[in-house]
Design an enzyme around this catalytic site. Structure first.
Site, PDB file in Angstrom:
ATOM      1  N   HIS A 131     -28.179  40.162  68.020  1.00 11.71           N
ATOM      2  CA  HIS A 131     -27.280  39.394  68.262  1.00 11.71           C
ATOM      3  C   HIS A 131     -26.666  38.134  66.866  1.00 11.71           C
ATOM      4  CE1 HIS A 131     -31.320  37.288  66.519  1.00 11.71           C
ATOM      5  NE2 HIS A 131     -30.718  35.925  67.323  1.00 11.71           N
ATOM      6  N   HIS A 133     -26.987  35.272  65.576  1.00 11.20           N
ATOM      7  CA  HIS A 133     -27.153  34.542  64.534  1.00 11.20           C
ATOM      8  C   HIS A 133     -27.126  35.137  63.360  1.00 11.20           C
ATOM      9  CE1 HIS A 133     -30.369  31.680  66.994  1.00 11.20           C
ATOM     10  NE2 HIS A 133     -29.346  31.151  66.434  1.00 11.20           N
ATOM     11  N   ASP A 192     -29.173  34.729  60.245  1.00 13.00           N
ATOM     12  CA  ASP A 192     -30.654  35.507  59.640  1.00 13.00           C
ATOM     13  C   ASP A 192     -30.359  36.945  59.972  1.00 13.00           C
ATOM     14  OD1 ASP A 192     -31.334  34.245  62.186  1.00 13.00           O
ATOM     15  OD2 ASP A 192     -33.083  34.877  61.810  1.00 13.00           O
ATOM     16  N   HIS A 193     -29.988  37.458  60.890  1.00 13.27           N
ATOM     17  CA  HIS A 193     -29.905  38.865  61.406  1.00 13.27           C
ATOM     18  C   HIS A 193     -28.916  39.555  60.662  1.00 13.27           C
ATOM     19  CE1 HIS A 193     -33.329  38.455  64.065  1.00 13.27           C
ATOM     20  NE2 HIS A 193     -33.017  37.714  64.243  1.00 13.27           N
ATOM     21  N   HIS A 224     -32.856  34.339  75.316  1.00 15.44           N
ATOM     22  CA  HIS A 224     -32.311  33.638  73.526  1.00 15.44           C
ATOM     23  C   HIS A 224     -31.315  32.929  73.579  1.00 15.44           C
ATOM     24  CE1 HIS A 224     -33.069  32.957  69.543  1.00 15.44           C
ATOM     25  NE2 HIS A 224     -31.990  33.712  68.517  1.00 15.44           N
ATOM     26  N   ASP A 266     -34.789  38.907  68.842  1.00 11.77           N
ATOM     27  CA  ASP A 266     -35.193  36.886  68.800  1.00 11.77           C
ATOM     28  C   ASP A 266     -35.278  36.892  70.368  1.00 11.77           C
ATOM     29  OD1 ASP A 266     -35.115  36.919  66.256  1.00 11.77           O
ATOM     30  OD2 ASP A 266     -33.760  35.285  66.105  1.00 11.77           O
ATOM     31  N   HIS A 304     -40.976  38.194  61.680  1.00  5.34           N
ATOM     32  CA  HIS A 304     -40.025  37.241  62.275  1.00  5.34           C
ATOM     33  C   HIS A 304     -40.735  36.228  62.173  1.00  5.34           C
ATOM     34  CE1 HIS A 304     -36.877  34.818  64.110  1.00  5.34           C
ATOM     35  NE2 HIS A 304     -35.363  35.606  64.366  1.00  5.34           N
TER      36      HIS A 304
HETATM   37 ZN   LIG Z   1     -31.572  34.142  67.169  1.00  2.47          ZN
HETATM   38 ZN   LIG Z   2     -33.564  35.493  64.255  1.00  6.85          ZN
END
Ligand SMILES: [Zn+2]
Ligand SMILES: [Zn+2]
Length: 283
Positions: free
Chosen positions: A62, A64, A66-67, A158, A181, A244
């Site tokens: 996805h 986001h 952080d990924h 999510h 996530d 995570h």
């Molecule tokens: Zn996420």
């Molecule tokens: Zn995340």
């Protein structure tokens, strides 16, 4: 054959000196599949024996940040360090939509750097990507295959992040499911049915509920540890890997609290509260 699952990052958006951003490397007899690429993924891949980010395909769950923040580094490093050796374009399998847009646009800010490097090193192999977008499936569908290794994607929960998927890697050695996530939900159960290893994002809601009100929104879209334990027990997965981790464990007691939540919920299989570069082997 041997399939090795290496957690390249157990972190989340919260900076942590010991935890890179989210990522999982699945190596099937030298076929290297990377799932997400958070911060410092390239350094963890070096720690896993891939000094030049020499992966064969990348899969994105996805959009986001952080990924994704390590993805440009991964792609650039794989190309910059391939001097004298032409590597095929890197396949990137990604849900159609915002994550696809990110991948399509992510090299644009680097165009001047790429131009000067290619000209200076007299390279005739420009950095190109092989982008494979797919529409969000109702049920897990195959999104990539090489030989007898196939990768399926399935939607997870999510919201409001949409689309968001998890992946299921089927190899001759067994099945690895990676949630991305998500809330604990039936969609994860579909993705992980019959899996040998389930890599689950994990959050201790109990701890987050003690935080200030403005942080409570993260309860909307992550996986609570007691529910993970109950679902893993119901699915009968032999091995559960938590990653995570929120909040990031800072002591042995913090790690034990994740373990206790899972065990109290009834999961009796192998349990790994992952650190960066934790590994599980199948086959
Ligand atoms: Zn996420
Ligand atoms: Zn995340």
């Amino acid at each position: 054959m041997t399939t090795t699952v290496t957690i390249t990052g157990t972190g989340c958006p919260i900076p942590d000196a010991e935890r890179a951003g989210p990522g999982v490397l699945v190596d099937v007899d030298g076929l290297r599949l990377q799932f997400d690429a958070g911060r410092s993924t390239v350094q963890r891949l070096a720690g896993a024996g891939l000094p030049n980010a020499e992966v064969d395909a990348v899969f994105i769950t996805h959009h986001h940040s952080d990924h994704l923040t390590g993805l440009q580094d991964l792609v650039l490093t794989r190309w910059v360090m391939a001097r004298g050796e032409v590597r095929p374009p890197l396949p990137i399998v990604v849900p159609a939509g915002p994550a696809e847009s990110f991948v399509r646009e992510m090299l644009h800010p680097w165009r001047h750097d790429l131009d000067v490097r290619a000209a200076h090193a007299n390279r005739s192999d420009p950095l190109t990507l092989d982008i494979f977008p797919f529409d969000l499936p109702d049920q897990p569908i195959e999104v990539w295959r090489r030989g007898d290794v196939r990768v399926l994607a399935g939607q997870v929960r999510h919201e409001p992040v949409h689309p968001a998927v998890g992946f299921r890697v089927e190899t001759p050695d067994g099945v690895v499911a990676i949630t991305g996530d998500t809330l604990v939900c039936d969609e994860v159960a579909a993705l992980a049915a019959g899996a040998d290893v389930l890599v689950y994002e994990a959050m201790r809601f109990e701890k987050i509920r003690q935080r200030p009100p403005h942080l409570q929104f993260i309860l909307d879209y992550h996986a609570d540890t007691p529910r993970i334990g109950a679902q893993a027990a119901e699915l009968g997965v032999p091995t559960l890997v938590l990653t995570h981790l929120i909040p990031p464990p800072e002591s042995d007691d913090d790690v034990q609290a994740f373990v206790d939540d899972i065990r109290t919920a009834g999961f009796a299989g192998e349990l790994v509260v992952a650190e960066d570069l934790s590994q599980v082997t199948l086959g």
